[in-house]
Design an enzyme around this catalytic site. Structure first.
Site, PDB file in Angstrom:
ATOM      1  N   LYS A 187       0.850  -1.186   0.000  1.00 19.89           N
ATOM      2  CA  LYS A 187       0.000   0.000   0.000  1.00 19.89           C
ATOM      3  C   LYS A 187       0.882   1.229   0.000  1.00 19.89           C
ATOM      4  CE  LYS A 187      -3.688   2.302   2.552  1.00 19.89           C
ATOM      5  NZ  LYS A 187      -4.637   2.249   3.657  1.00 19.89           N
ATOM      6  N   LYS A 207      -2.269  -1.665  -3.750  1.00 21.55           N
ATOM      7  CA  LYS A 207      -3.128  -0.483  -3.750  1.00 21.55           C
ATOM      8  C   LYS A 207      -2.284   0.776  -3.787  1.00 21.55           C
ATOM      9  CE  LYS A 207      -6.133   1.879  -0.588  1.00 21.55           C
ATOM     10  NZ  LYS A 207      -6.633   1.985   0.729  1.00 21.55           N
TER      11      LYS A 207
END
Ligand code: PBG
Length: 324
Positions: free
Chosen positions: A194, A248
């Site tokens: 992330k 992500k």
């Protein structure tokens, strides 16, 4: 026990999300749940996505279900007066988020996959993803809170608890906490890779989770970090017991998705985040142009190696048969 491969096979809905042939079943629709009744507030920066109270959420999920969506990801939006420095609301089994999970599971049972976001940021008064001491985001004590939050979500029936905080060692800690509490079929989806991305802007409005000072760069990954770091983070999470590994944001990191998919032996998810969604919604003025753009993006996710796609576009794709 750390690794339980059966978790991903536990229900029909989990199997068809991860291993099935229906592209719609691999899509996960995110929802923002607020307290109260009859609330359906549009999020300005994310056209088509609303903050909803449980009654409205239930109708929305039913409608999506009728159109073929089988997986949801729930974010609890916490009122200002209920936020504190320990994110207490996040592990309160009586909160609206917890009740939403319970109600959706009692309506749809194992024919739906309910995922919940496990983080502190929506419930802390400073908006950070961990506990803060003298301006620093603490790691190990934050992990203890994350474990309590994850167990509270398992208690109300979540299929997957989704650790989105990026603290070190949280996956193994959550796995042990779930085991200790007897939740041996609850999965962990880890936001393993992330990045500290500007693409989360609209989400922070939707979830009211912007940090009041500083940023997320001491825990989320540097946008310039290389593949080694991405592979290290995903391999660590797999060893610690993650059932699904997520990258992500998605669009700007498709090369990373491919690298991760090639290096690990667990299913890979991508999060097609709020800023990516807003870009498409702003760039397309009619259904036809949006259908073509969204199809192209979904195809790219599949090509990069994504098994699961978390996307705000899921609803419209299902409703209008865009993947048929
Ligand atoms: C919570 C969390 C965030 C997102 C998902 N979980 C925001 C953040 O890290 O600031 C972003 C999702 C999106 O942009 O759609 N930590």
């Amino acid at each position: 026990m750390n690794i339980r491969p059966r978790i991903n096979r536990w229900t029909q809905a989990r199997r068809s999300m991860l291993f099935g042939n229906a592209p719609l079943h691999a899509l996960v629709q995110p929802h923002f749940v607020v307290a109260g009744e009859n609330i359906d507030t549009p999020i300005e920066s994310m056209p088509g996505i609303n903050q909803q109270s449980i009654d409205v959420l239930i109708e929305t999920v039913q409608n999506d279900y009728d159109n073929g969506i089988r997986a949801v990801m729930l974010f609890g939006v916490v009122e200002h007066s209920e936020k504190d420095d320990a994110a207490s609301k996040a592990s309160d089994v009586d909160s609206h988020l917890h009740r939403a999970v319970q109600e959706l599971k009692s309506i749809h049972g194992d024919s739906i996959v309910v995922m919940t976001d496990v983080c502190l940021c929506t419930a802390t008064n400073h908006g950070h993803c961990g506990l803060v001491h003298e301006g620093e985001i603490l790691n190990d004590s934050s992990v203890e809170r994350l474990c309590e939050i994850a167990v509270s979500h398992a208690e109300v029936g979540a299929d997957y608890v989704c650790a989105s905080d990026m603290m070190d060692g949280r996956v193994i800690a959550i796995r042990s906490a779930l085991e200790a509490a007897g939740f041996t079929s609850t999965g962990i989806l880890s936001y393993s890779v992330k990045y500290a991305s500007t693409f989360y802007g609209p989400f922070r409005q939707a979830a009211d989770s912007s940090p009041e000072f500083g940023d997320r760069s001491t825990h989320q990954m540097d946008i310039s970090s290389g593949y080694d770091e991405a592979i290290l983070e995903s391999e660590l999470d797999v060893k610690e017991g993650a059932d699904i590994v997520m990258v992500k944001p998605a669009l700007a990191y498709l090369d990373v998705v491919r690298k991760v998919a090639d290096s690990i032996n667990r299913p890979v998810a991508v999060y097609n985040v709020s800023g990516e969604y807003a870009m498409v919604m702003n760039a397309t003025k009619d259904d036809n142009s949006r259908r073509r753009m969204v199809r192209e993006i979904m195809t790219a996710f599949n090509r990069a190696g994504a098994d699961v796609i978390v996307s705000y576009h899921a609803r419209e794709i299902a409703e209008k048969g865009w993947l048929d």
